[in-house]
Enzyme design. Structure first.
Site, PDB file in Angstrom:
ATOM      1  N   ALA A 160       7.278 -64.562  13.224  1.00 12.54           N
ATOM      2  CA  ALA A 160       6.579 -65.218  12.122  1.00 12.54           C
ATOM      3  C   ALA A 160       5.394 -66.028  12.635  1.00 12.54           C
ATOM      4  O   ALA A 160       5.309 -66.378  13.819  1.00 12.54           O
ATOM      5  CB  ALA A 160       7.539 -66.128  11.366  1.00 12.54           C
TER       6      ALA A 160
ATOM      7  N   GLY B 270      10.848 -62.330  13.833  1.00 10.24           N
ATOM      8  CA  GLY B 270      10.485 -61.435  12.744  1.00 10.24           C
ATOM      9  C   GLY B 270      10.043 -60.069  13.212  1.00 10.24           C
ATOM     10  O   GLY B 270      10.175 -59.078  12.481  1.00 10.24           O
TER      11      GLY B 270
ATOM     12  N   GLU C  32      13.170 -58.229  13.507  1.00 13.74           N
ATOM     13  CA  GLU C  32      13.672 -57.987  12.159  1.00 13.74           C
ATOM     14  C   GLU C  32      12.923 -56.826  11.499  1.00 13.74           C
ATOM     15  O   GLU C  32      13.522 -56.009  10.797  1.00 13.74           O
ATOM     16  CB  GLU C  32      13.544 -59.263  11.325  1.00 13.74           C
ATOM     17  CG  GLU C  32      14.515 -60.345  11.795  1.00 13.74           C
ATOM     18  CD  GLU C  32      14.392 -61.631  11.019  1.00 13.74           C
ATOM     19  OE1 GLU C  32      15.336 -61.999  10.306  1.00 13.74           O
ATOM     20  OE2 GLU C  32      13.332 -62.282  11.113  1.00 13.74           O
TER      21      GLU C  32
ATOM     22  N   GLU D   8      15.187 -67.763  16.887  1.00 14.91           N
ATOM     23  CA  GLU D   8      14.884 -68.779  15.879  1.00 14.91           C
ATOM     24  C   GLU D   8      15.672 -70.075  16.056  1.00 14.91           C
ATOM     25  O   GLU D   8      15.197 -71.157  15.678  1.00 14.91           O
ATOM     26  CB  GLU D   8      15.134 -68.213  14.473  1.00 14.91           C
ATOM     27  CG  GLU D   8      14.116 -67.193  14.004  1.00 14.91           C
ATOM     28  CD  GLU D   8      14.428 -65.774  14.444  1.00 14.91           C
ATOM     29  OE1 GLU D   8      13.785 -64.847  13.931  1.00 14.91           O
ATOM     30  OE2 GLU D   8      15.332 -65.591  15.287  1.00 14.91           O
TER      31      GLU D   8
END
Length: 261
Positions: free
Chosen positions: A66, A112, A115, A135
Site C-alpha cells: 500500500a 498489498g 495480496e 503489516e
C-alpha cells in the site's frame, strides 16, 4: 499500447498483459487500484481476451504494498475500513474473472503486493523474489484479503507464522509452501507466465471458466464473513495510537515503539 500514469496494457495472443509502473516501489495507491479495477472490468467484457498476466515494469519490485502516505492520511476506523473494502473489491474482481490471471513476480512482493498476487489464481516467482505480509510491523494487519487467502492456501499454522511474525520468504520457499506454482530464474517470470497463458489458451474457454468457478470460492458465506471481518479489524486499527506510531516510524525510518494503545 494504452498507457495511463501507473498502469499499461497490451494484448498479446489473446493475453492481456497488465504492467504496473509506479516508481519507486509500485505502491498500490488508490489511483493504481482504480485503474486496475477499470482494466479488469474491460477485460472481463472482452471475449477476445482469454488470459491475463500481471507483472511489473520495475525489475526489483512487483509491489511493496500500500501507499504508506495514504495510510497515514486515514483518520479513523471508518476511513480505514472503507480503504480496506475498496482494495478487497478490486482483488475480488481479479479472483472472480472467468479468465485466469497469472501474477509474474519479480523482486519484492510484500503487503498489498502479495495480496494482489494471491488474488491471481496462478503465480510465478523467481529465486530472487521476496514475499511477505509485514503489516504487523506498522501496527496493522493485512486488509486486502491477505489473511483469508493466505490461510486458505497454507492453513492457519503456516499463515500465522508468516503474518504474525512478518516473515519474508524467497521464491523457492514460496513454491515449497504452495504460495506460488512455479519458481524460475530472475528475469524470466513474465516469459514463463506468457508461456503458461499460451498453454491455457489451447484449452476450451468454457471449460477453463468452469474449472475456475469450481476450484475457487465464489459464494462461501463463511469466507465472505472473513473478508468483512478483516476489513473491519483493519479499519479499527486507525483508532489506535499503535497504528499511528507504526506508520510514523516507517516514514521516519526508525523502529516503532508500540504501547498497546
Amino acid at each position: 499500447m494504452n498507457d495511463t500514469t501507473h498502469l499499461s496494457q497490451i494484448v498479446e495472443d489473446s493475453t492481456a498483459v497488465l504492467t504496473l509502473n509506479n516508481p519507486p516501489v509500485n505502491a498500490l495507491s488508490c489511483a493504481v487500484l482504480n485503474e486496475l479495477a477499470h482494466r479488469i472490468q474491460q477485460i472481463a467484457a472482452d471475449p477476445d481476451i482469454r488470459t491475463v498476466v500481471i507483472h511489473s515494469a520495475l525489475p526489483k519490485f512487483f509491489s511493496a504494498g500500500a501507499n504508506i502516505q495514504e495510510l497515514a492520511a486515514l483518520r479513523n476506523s471508518r476511513e480505514g475500513q472503507v480503504y480496506a473494502e475498496r482494495g478487497q473489491a478490486v482483488l475480488h474482481q481479479i479472483e472472480h474473472l472467468p479468465k485466469p490471471a497469472i501474477a509474474a513476480i519479480e523482486g519484492v512482493c510484500l503487503g498489498g503486493g502479495l495480496e494482489l498476487a494471491l488474488a491471481c489464481p496462478l503465480r510465478i516467482a523467481t529465486t530472487a523474489s521476496r514475499l511477505g505480509l509485514p503489516e504487523v510491523n506498522l501496527g496493522l494487519l493485512p486488509g486486502f484479503g491477505g489473511t483469508v487467502r493466505l490461510a486458505r492456501l497454507l492453513g492457519t499454522t503456516q499463515a500465522m507464522n508468516m503474518i504474525l511474525l512478518a516473515k519474508e520468504i524467497d521464491g523457492a520457499e514460496a513454491a515449497r509452501l504452495g504460495i506460488v506454482h512455479q519458481v524460475v530464474k530472475p528475469g524470466t517470470a513474465l516469459e514463463t507466465a506468457l508461456e503458461l497463458a499460451r498453454q491455457i489458451q489451447s484449452k476450451s474457454p468454457a471449460s477453463v471458466a468452469a474449472i475456475l468457478c469450481t476450484l475457487l470460492p465464489r459464494d462461501d458465506t463463511l469466507e465472505k464473513h472473513a473478508f468483512e471481518k478483516e476489513a473491519r479489524l483493519f479499519g479499527a486499527r486507525f483508532d489506535t495510537e499503535d497504528a499511528k506510531e507504526g506508520i510514523r516510524a516507517f516514514l521516519e525510518k526508525r523502529v516503532p515503539q508500540f504501547q498497546g494503545r
